[in-house]
Structures are given as C-alpha cells and as structure tokens.
Enzyme design. Structure first.
Site, mmCIF file in Angstrom:
data_model
loop_
_atom_site.group_PDB
_atom_site.id
_atom_site.type_symbol
_atom_site.label_atom_id
_atom_site.label_comp_id
_atom_site.label_asym_id
_atom_site.label_seq_id
_atom_site.Cartn_x
_atom_site.Cartn_y
_atom_site.Cartn_z
ATOM 1 N N PRO A 163 0.833 -1.216 0.000
ATOM 2 C CA PRO A 163 0.000 0.000 0.000
ATOM 3 C C PRO A 163 0.862 1.258 0.000
ATOM 4 O O PRO A 163 1.886 1.325 0.672
ATOM 5 C CB PRO A 163 -0.787 -0.116 1.311
ATOM 6 C CG PRO A 163 -0.711 -1.554 1.684
ATOM 7 C CD PRO A 163 0.597 -2.056 1.150
ATOM 8 N N GLU A 164 0.442 2.239 -0.790
ATOM 9 C CA GLU A 164 1.158 3.507 -0.897
ATOM 10 C C GLU A 164 0.236 4.624 -0.403
ATOM 11 O O GLU A 164 -0.824 4.349 0.160
ATOM 12 C CB GLU A 164 1.591 3.728 -2.351
ATOM 13 C CG GLU A 164 2.425 2.570 -2.906
ATOM 14 C CD GLU A 164 2.844 2.770 -4.359
ATOM 15 O OE1 GLU A 164 2.949 3.922 -4.818
ATOM 16 O OE2 GLU A 164 3.050 1.740 -5.048
#
Ligand SMILES: [Zn+2]
Length: 283
Positions: free
Chosen positions: A2-3
């Site tokens: 996840p960013e």
C-alpha cells in the site's frame, strides 16, 4: 504494498467510523507485529484511550490517542502496513481471519483488526508528537505531497545534485513520503519522464511537469480509493477493493499498448526495482 492513496483511504475510513471511539481491549498474536517496544507497553498505552483523530504521513497511519491518565494527547498509535498488512474495521463476532496479528476492541463493540501474512508490517505507540502532530519517530520522512505539499522549487532543490534515477528519487521516503512502485511509474508516465533519467538532469519545465503529475496522479488515485492488484492484498477499512488499478497507464502493463500512443509498454530494471514506461511518450 500500500502507498499513499491506499493509506489515505484507510485514514478517511478511520475518520468516518472509528474516531471518537474508546479502546476497550487489545489482543496481540505472534511476536513480530509489535517490535519497537515491549508488547505489554503497547497494550497498556492503548487500553482505555480515546481515538481522537486520524492522520497520515507517507505510508504511516497516525492515530492520536486522548483520554489518558493525566494528559490529553501527546501519544499516537502508528500503523505501517508494509508489504502485506491490512487494517480492517469489523463488527463484533466477525470470524477471525487467518494471519490476524492484533485485535483492538472498541466501546461500540466493533473491532479494528490488523491482518498481516508476511509480518513485515508493524504497530507501535509513539510519544513526543511534534507541534505538527507528526511523531518524532517519523522525523526522517520527507514531505508528504498531500499533507505538506510540494512545489517545483522544492522538488528542484531535492533533485539537484542527485545522480540517482528519477524512479529511485521518487521511492526515497526521506525525499518524498508516500510514493511506492506503482505510483512512481504512473507519475513518471504522466510527467513524460523516463524512470532511469538522472534526477539531477531535469530542466525547470520538467520539475514543473513532475510536480503537477505527482499531485494529479495521487489525487486521482485517492478519489478512486487506491489500487487493488490481482493479489487483493489491499482492501479498505470495510474490506472493499479500490479501483485505480483500472486507470493504470503503464504499471504492470508490459507489452500492452501505451494508452497515449499505442507503443508497447516497456519494463526495465532501475536500481533493482522494475519500472514500466513508454519509449515514445517518455524522454
Ligand atoms: Zn506512449
């Protein structure tokens, strides 16, 4: 992994569903997830506290805690999902998923659950928040493009004298916090810049294009509630996937026609990471 857009989607979910609740119970499973401090210390620091907000710096969720003995605030639960972590908000009695590492019971009977098969993710309670609300434990992070903002002059200052590849620069969390493999490729496509270009080689007009692309791509990805890839590792707080993967222009599209010009998308290695780009649209 996840960013920024995925973590921002979780932050918004916490703000809508969890802020204002009080922690009633904390259960930890396994030994890897709480490793910066004694797990008993984390349990004691969380128990009985009020979830008083939901913030984010880069890929870190920062949940300020209120209602402690004698003090209000000054501590926060920090959540870092890393490779495979998921943060879910479920009703009481929901079946416990495999690889659940932490269950935080709330005063309305609901639970925050941290699920992490690969156990690279972590939870810790940080103290000594700076005036900005950022824990001092996260002081090494560079500016967050959405929280702190970034302009062309600042980007030029960050890129100047850096001989590393542009993609490497974007992935460096000490330079800019929150961008990872997917959004670095998408941002560089939007900016018309090749991932292997030396960061110090950009002209002023290119700094402007890169800053604009950072803002546009991240905003569009947040609006689409992030990207959920075929591994379905990223889900929002309620367990729903994001949809920005449907808008990826180059990431994981090797050999498929560029959406801009039809040239097959190229995949190369840049400093040990894969990078996807269009040979015709990016210079
Ligand atoms: Zn193209």
């Amino acid at each position: 992994m996840p960013e920024l857009p995925e973590v921002e989607t979780l932050r918004r979910g916490l703000e809508a569903a969890v802020v204002g609740r009080r922690v009633c119970s904390v259960a930890l499973f396994g030994e890897r997830t709480v490793r910066r401090q004694d797990p008993a210390q984390l349990v004691a620091a969380l128990s009985g506290r009020l979830v008083s907000g939901a913030a984010r710096w880069g890929k870190y969720l920062v949940v300020p805690l209120g209602g402690g003995a004698g003090d209000e605030g000054g501590e926060a639960l920090v959540v870092h999902l890393r490779m495979s972590g998921q943060l879910l908000h479920v009703g009481a009695g929901a079946p416990l998923a495999h690889h659940t590492r932490a269950v935080i019971g709330l005063d309305d009977g609901s639970e925050l659950r941290f699920v992490d098969p690969r156990t690279f993710g972590e939870l810790f309670v940080a103290d000594a928040l700076e005036a900005s609300g950022r824990p001092s434990a996260l002081a090494a992070l560079g500016p967050d493009p959405l929280v702190d903002g970034i302009d062309a002059d600042r980007l030029a200052a960050l890129a100047k004298r850096r001989r590393c590849a542009l993609k490497t620069l974007l992935l460096d969390q000490k330079v800019l916090a929150g961008i990872g493999n997917i959004y670095a490729d998408e941002i560089l496509f939007r900016a018309g810049l090749r991932p292997a270009r030396a960061a110090c080689s950009l002209a002023p007009v290119e700094h402007g294009r890169l800053v604009a692309a950072i803002g546009e791509v991240l905003a569009a990805a947040v609006a689409a509630r992030g990207s959920t890839l075929s591994d379905a590792r990223y889900l929002d707080l309620g367990g729903a996937p994001g949809s920005y993967q449907e808008h990826h222009a180059v990431y994981a599209r090797t050999g498929a026609p560029c959406l801009g010009c039809g040239t097959p998308v190229t995949r190369v290695r840049v400093a040990g990471r894969s990078a996807h780009f269009c040979r015709s649209c990016q210079a």
